[in-house]
Scaffold this active site. Structure first.
Site, PDB file in Angstrom:
ATOM      1  N   ASN A   1       0.849  -1.186   0.000  1.00 32.09           N
ATOM      2  CA  ASN A   1       0.000   0.000   0.000  1.00 32.09           C
ATOM      3  C   ASN A   1       0.891   1.245   0.000  1.00 32.09           C
ATOM      4  OD1 ASN A   1       0.489   0.861   2.852  1.00 32.09           O
ATOM      5  ND2 ASN A   1      -0.391  -1.150   3.252  1.00 32.09           N
TER       6      ASN A   1
ATOM      7  N   LYS B   1     -14.441   2.465  14.917  1.00 28.51           N
ATOM      8  CA  LYS B   1     -13.236   1.619  14.908  1.00 28.51           C
ATOM      9  C   LYS B   1     -12.641   1.516  16.306  1.00 28.51           C
ATOM     10  CE  LYS B   1     -10.957   1.576  11.164  1.00 28.51           C
ATOM     11  NZ  LYS B   1     -10.252   2.122  10.013  1.00 28.51           N
TER      12      LYS B   1
ATOM     13  N   ASP C   1      -4.853  -5.729   5.046  1.00 31.05           N
ATOM     14  CA  ASP C   1      -5.979  -6.473   5.609  1.00 31.05           C
ATOM     15  C   ASP C   1      -5.981  -7.927   5.156  1.00 31.05           C
ATOM     16  OD1 ASP C   1      -7.168  -4.449   7.157  1.00 31.05           O
ATOM     17  OD2 ASP C   1      -7.972  -3.509   5.348  1.00 31.05           O
TER      18      ASP C   1
ATOM     19  N   PRO D   1      -4.168 -11.202  10.567  1.00 32.30           N
ATOM     20  CA  PRO D   1      -4.522 -10.942  11.970  1.00 32.30           C
ATOM     21  C   PRO D   1      -4.651  -9.444  12.191  1.00 32.30           C
ATOM     22  CG  PRO D   1      -2.199 -11.569  11.771  1.00 32.30           C
ATOM     23  CD  PRO D   1      -2.834 -11.788  10.429  1.00 32.30           C
TER      24      PRO D   1
ATOM     25  N   LYS E   1     -12.138  -2.126  17.951  1.00 33.78           N
ATOM     26  CA  LYS E   1     -10.806  -2.683  18.206  1.00 33.78           C
ATOM     27  C   LYS E   1     -10.508  -2.770  19.707  1.00 33.78           C
ATOM     28  CE  LYS E   1      -9.087  -1.875  13.761  1.00 33.78           C
ATOM     29  NZ  LYS E   1      -8.102  -2.533  12.924  1.00 33.78           N
TER      30      LYS E   1
HETATM   31  O1  C5P Z   1      -8.924  -1.640  10.348  1.00 33.90           O
HETATM   32  P1  C5P Z   1      -8.046  -0.534   9.905  1.00 33.90           P
HETATM   33  O2  C5P Z   1      -6.910  -1.009   9.042  1.00 33.90           O
HETATM   34  O3  C5P Z   1      -8.725   0.640   9.296  1.00 33.90           O
HETATM   35  O4  C5P Z   1      -7.436   0.011  11.271  1.00 33.90           O
HETATM   36  C1  C5P Z   1      -6.269   0.770  11.315  1.00 33.90           C
HETATM   37  C2  C5P Z   1      -5.573   0.534  12.602  1.00 33.90           C
HETATM   38  O5  C5P Z   1      -5.527  -0.847  12.887  1.00 33.90           O
HETATM   39  C3  C5P Z   1      -4.131   0.983  12.554  1.00 33.90           C
HETATM   40  O6  C5P Z   1      -3.743   1.379  13.847  1.00 33.90           O
HETATM   41  C4  C5P Z   1      -3.406  -0.279  12.123  1.00 33.90           C
HETATM   42  O7  C5P Z   1      -2.061  -0.281  12.541  1.00 33.90           O
HETATM   43  C5  C5P Z   1      -4.213  -1.350  12.820  1.00 33.90           C
HETATM   44  N1  C5P Z   1      -4.282  -2.624  12.105  1.00 33.90           N
HETATM   45  C6  C5P Z   1      -3.659  -3.721  12.649  1.00 33.90           C
HETATM   46  N2  C5P Z   1      -3.743  -4.943  12.028  1.00 33.90           N
HETATM   47  C7  C5P Z   1      -4.454  -5.090  10.895  1.00 33.90           C
HETATM   48  C8  C5P Z   1      -5.112  -3.977  10.336  1.00 33.90           C
HETATM   49  C9  C5P Z   1      -4.976  -2.765  10.968  1.00 33.90           C
HETATM   50  O8  C5P Z   1      -3.010  -3.598  13.675  1.00 33.90           O
HETATM   51  N3  C5P Z   1      -4.517  -6.271  10.319  1.00 33.90           N
END
Ligand code: C5P
Length: 397
Positions: free
Chosen positions: A208, A337, A276, A304, A341
């Site tokens: 990315n 979020k 992701d 994960p 989380k």
């Molecule tokens: O779910 P999303 O990617 O939008 O969330 C972003 C946050 O989650 C960031 O802090 C990123 O480092 C963390 N993240 C993670 N593991 C993943 C996806 C995102 O720790 N697989």
């Protein structure tokens, strides 16, 4: 970071002595004054003239130099510094230090000083591993002397193993960490940064656009407030900051393992743009066109969620901060979020292409906490990081 610090640099007589020249330059770049001392053996490896030029200082060499005694006695020379750094520390110098000998200027200074002492050993691997050296090392540690390295690697003598002088940036980091004094002193903070690369085959990957700039700035800002930082980074465009422990990874799976290994921590700041999904059917050998015109079908598996894992795990840091890159309805998505989380704060930003934030120098974030959403002004990523680090220091105080 070393502004106005005086470092008495004792250069021992080993093949690694030439690296003290580079070290002096870098110390001075950081604002330190360097007072160099050469042992007689060191003069076989570096000349007083080059040492003097790079230190921009007189070189001290002889215990019985009366001019020096008139200008500054050895007692005063040893005490008028903020740190005595011995680099390289040879096996012989370490042995004499451990014994408390004072048979030349360097060892006399070391015995007379009440200033903290840090040594950077470098020697042949057999000499390093010899029980006598290990005994001396334990004695010196017991005397409160800080030891940097040595590291594993190829030696000038052709052998391989521990005994190599630490790299100059690592020596600098140790010196800076010695002086670091801020509200986060004594705190361990984990920072993740950069993108992850998820292999398709041995030569191709999915990535990315994360540059790692914001995560790197956060790690540097936390370090500047005195924290011990473990910096777990994917393949980023910007180099990692100095003075932090860098763990370089490629995939999300490796990042999760590195994060688990870095815990416990007082706080975790997860700025990495973790992929992701990974390619579930990644090929062990390079995929080839078969001439049929058919493109391979990639299958994906979910990676994960490291942030959720850390937030909900049994070794949860006191403060867990996530990032959220959104392209619309930033506050609403980021607030959801945060709840999903289980982290304490979310640093949310709008990464729509027209903002120029992803890969750019600036950021405009909204900090989401239990109390609500705070819009921060558009700032450089460094300034955004400084503010965040200060907030983290307040939260951990
Ligand atoms: O779910 P999303 O990617 O939008 O969330 C972003 C946050 O989650 C960031 O802090 C990123 O480092 C963390 N993240 C993670 N593991 C993943 C996806 C995102 O720790 N697989």
């Amino acid at each position: 970071m070393l502004t106005d610090k005086t470092i008495l640099l004792i250069i021992g007589g080993g093949i690694a002595a030439f690296r003290s020249l580079e070290l002096m330059r870098r110390l001075r770049e950081r604002g330190a004054r360097v007072t160099p001392v050469l042992t007689p053996a060191a003069e076989q490896f570096v000349t007083p003239l080059s040492v003097s030029a790079l230190a921009a200082s007189k070189v001290y060499r002889d215990l019985f130099d009366l001019t020096d005694e008139a200008e500054m006695g050895h007692i005063e020379l040893s005490r008028a510094s903020d740190l005595v750094l011995v680099c390289p520390a040879t096996a012989n110098l370490m042995a004499r230090m451990a014994q408390g000998q004072a048979d030349d200027l360097a060892t006399t200074l070391l015995l007379a000083t009440d200033t903290p002492v840090m040594i950077v050993p470098a020697m042949n691997v057999r000499m390093w591993e010899h029980p006598a050296t290990q005994r001396n090392l334990a004695t010196l540690r017991g005397d409160g002397i800080k030891v940097v390295g040595p590291v594993d690697g190829a030696m000038a003598c052709g052998e391989f193993g521990p005994g190599r002088l630490s790299e100059v940036p690592d020596i600098l980091a140790a010196v800076e960490a010695h002086f670091a004094d801020g509200p986060l002193k004594g705190r361990h903070i984990l920072v993740t940064s950069g993108p992850t690369h998820e292999p398709i085959d041995p030569v191709r990957y999915i990535a990315n656009r994360s540059s790692g700039a914001q995560g790197t700035a956060v790690a540097a800002a936390l370090r500047d407030l005195g924290a011990r930082v473990t910096f777990v980074t994917g393949p980023a465009e910007v180099p990692p900051p100095e003075g932090v422990e860098v763990v370089a990874v490629e995939t999300a799976g490796q990042m999760r393992d590195a994060v688990e290994a870095a815990l416990p921590a007082d706080a975790a700041v997860m700025a990495a743009a973790v992929a992701d999904w990974r390619v579930a059917n990644a090929s062990g050998s390079k995929m080839k066109k078969d001439g049929s015109g058919n493109a391979p079908a990639l299958e994906f598996a979910e990676n994960p969620d490291i942030l959720a894992m850390v937030s909900q795990g049994d070794r949860r840091p006191h403060l867990v901060v996530g990032f959220a890159a959104e392209t619309d309805d930033v506050t609403a998505h980021a607030t959801a979020k945060r709840a999903r989380k289980g982290c304490d704060w979310i640093v949310a930003n709008d990464v729509s292409p027209d903002t120029g934030i992803m890969g750019g120098q600036e950021n405009a974030v909204t900090l989401i906490t239990a109390e609500g959403a705070e819009d921060w002004p558009r700032l450089s990523k460094a300034e955004t990081a400084r503010r965040l680090a200060e907030r983290i220091a307040e939260a951990l105080a």
